[in-house]
Design an enzyme around this catalytic site. Sequence first.
Site, short mmCIF file in Angstrom:
data_model
loop_
_atom_site.label_atom_id
_atom_site.label_comp_id
_atom_site.label_asym_id
_atom_site.label_seq_id
_atom_site.Cartn_x
_atom_site.Cartn_y
_atom_site.Cartn_z
N ASP A 47 117.40 139.71 35.47
CA ASP A 47 117.10 141.13 35.23
C ASP A 47 118.39 141.92 35.42
OD1 ASP A 47 115.41 143.48 34.93
OD2 ASP A 47 115.79 143.84 37.05
N SER A 48 118.35 143.18 35.01
CA SER A 48 119.51 144.04 35.23
C SER A 48 119.74 144.29 36.72
CB SER A 48 119.30 145.37 34.52
OG SER A 48 118.08 145.95 34.95
N CYS A 81 113.81 141.49 32.40
CA CYS A 81 114.18 142.86 32.05
C CYS A 81 113.63 143.21 30.66
CB CYS A 81 115.70 142.97 32.05
SG CYS A 81 116.30 144.59 31.64
N GLU A 102 113.14 153.26 42.69
CA GLU A 102 114.22 152.73 43.55
C GLU A 102 114.44 153.60 44.79
OE1 GLU A 102 117.64 151.07 41.77
OE2 GLU A 102 116.40 149.77 40.51
N CYS A 123 108.53 148.20 31.36
CA CYS A 123 109.74 148.25 32.19
C CYS A 123 109.42 147.58 33.52
CB CYS A 123 110.16 149.70 32.43
SG CYS A 123 111.56 149.87 33.54
N HIS A 179 110.13 148.21 36.49
CA HIS A 179 109.81 149.03 37.66
C HIS A 179 108.42 149.68 37.62
CE1 HIS A 179 114.10 148.63 37.99
NE2 HIS A 179 114.17 149.36 39.08
N1 DGL Z 1 115.07 146.27 34.14
C1 DGL Z 1 115.04 147.40 33.25
C2 DGL Z 1 113.88 147.26 32.25
O1 DGL Z 1 112.92 146.57 32.50
C3 DGL Z 1 114.94 148.71 34.01
C4 DGL Z 1 116.17 149.07 34.79
C5 DGL Z 1 117.41 149.24 33.91
O2 DGL Z 1 117.48 150.24 33.16
O3 DGL Z 1 118.26 148.38 33.96
O4 DGL Z 1 113.95 147.81 31.19
#
Ligand code: DGL
Length: 267
Positions: A10-11, A73, A152, A184, A186
């Site tokens: 993931d990011s 992600c 976050e 997403c 989150h």
């Molecule tokens: N992990 C990203 C997503 O699911 C969200 C956080 C980011 O913008 O990196 O799109």
Amino acid sequence: MKNKAIGIFDSGVGGLTVFKEIEKLLPDEDIIYFGDTARVPYGNKSKSTIIKFSTESILFLLKKKVKIIVVACNTASALSLDALSGMFSVPLIGVIEAGARKAIKATKNKKIAVVGTRSTINSKSYENAILKNEKKAKIYSKACPLFVPLVEEGILEGETTRGVVEMYLKSLKSTGADVIILGCTHYPLLKKQIASYLKGVYIVDSATEVALHAKEILAQNNILKLSKNKTGKREFYVSDEPKAFMGLARLFLKREIPLPKVVNNLQ
Ligand code: DGL
């Protein structure tokens, strides 16, 4: 092969929602998680940048000898999976197809709402994945960039969160969509607030769906781990700020994780 780990990237920390679902569904499996915390967020970056970042994360996980790679992600799945699938020696799965499939199954009026980062929404990946299998679907998309920082910061309820949820979802509510995809990593943490604002709308959590999809692919390839009553090993890697990751992991997993190892040589 069966005893190799599942790789997830993931990011940053958000992919722990996917990690959590995979761990719940496949407790015996070993899992290696990589969060690209040095370069988060991905949600406002271009396709070519995301393809480059995703490729580097995949190559890192392949060095760890994983048997499957889950792109947790949504932004990375939306922008890089088409370009990268079939290019590596292990199955590569993302959240888009699984989420779209579930939404099509769940909708009764074929009106589906999708929320995600700016890059995910602009890519129209969910839209395309839905329309490929349900031509009559009407899709209503909305980027919700403030949801990630809210989560976050741990601001999961209260007036501020309710206000932001209303601001983004107001236009979707009036469409009459009976399903919403949380596109997403989150957003599952805001599920309660979203459900209470969009009363009666079915919520598709892409984290849950991709875990089910991962199990399916492992079974199809005959590489599901067979041992039972055993908890798999967990390894965490990040590209920066391991302590911050560990702190946020508490919010996502509601438990402590060991300090992740830092990877410096991704590129
Ligand atoms: N992990 C990203 C997503 O699911 C969200 C956080 C980011 O913008 O990196 O799109």
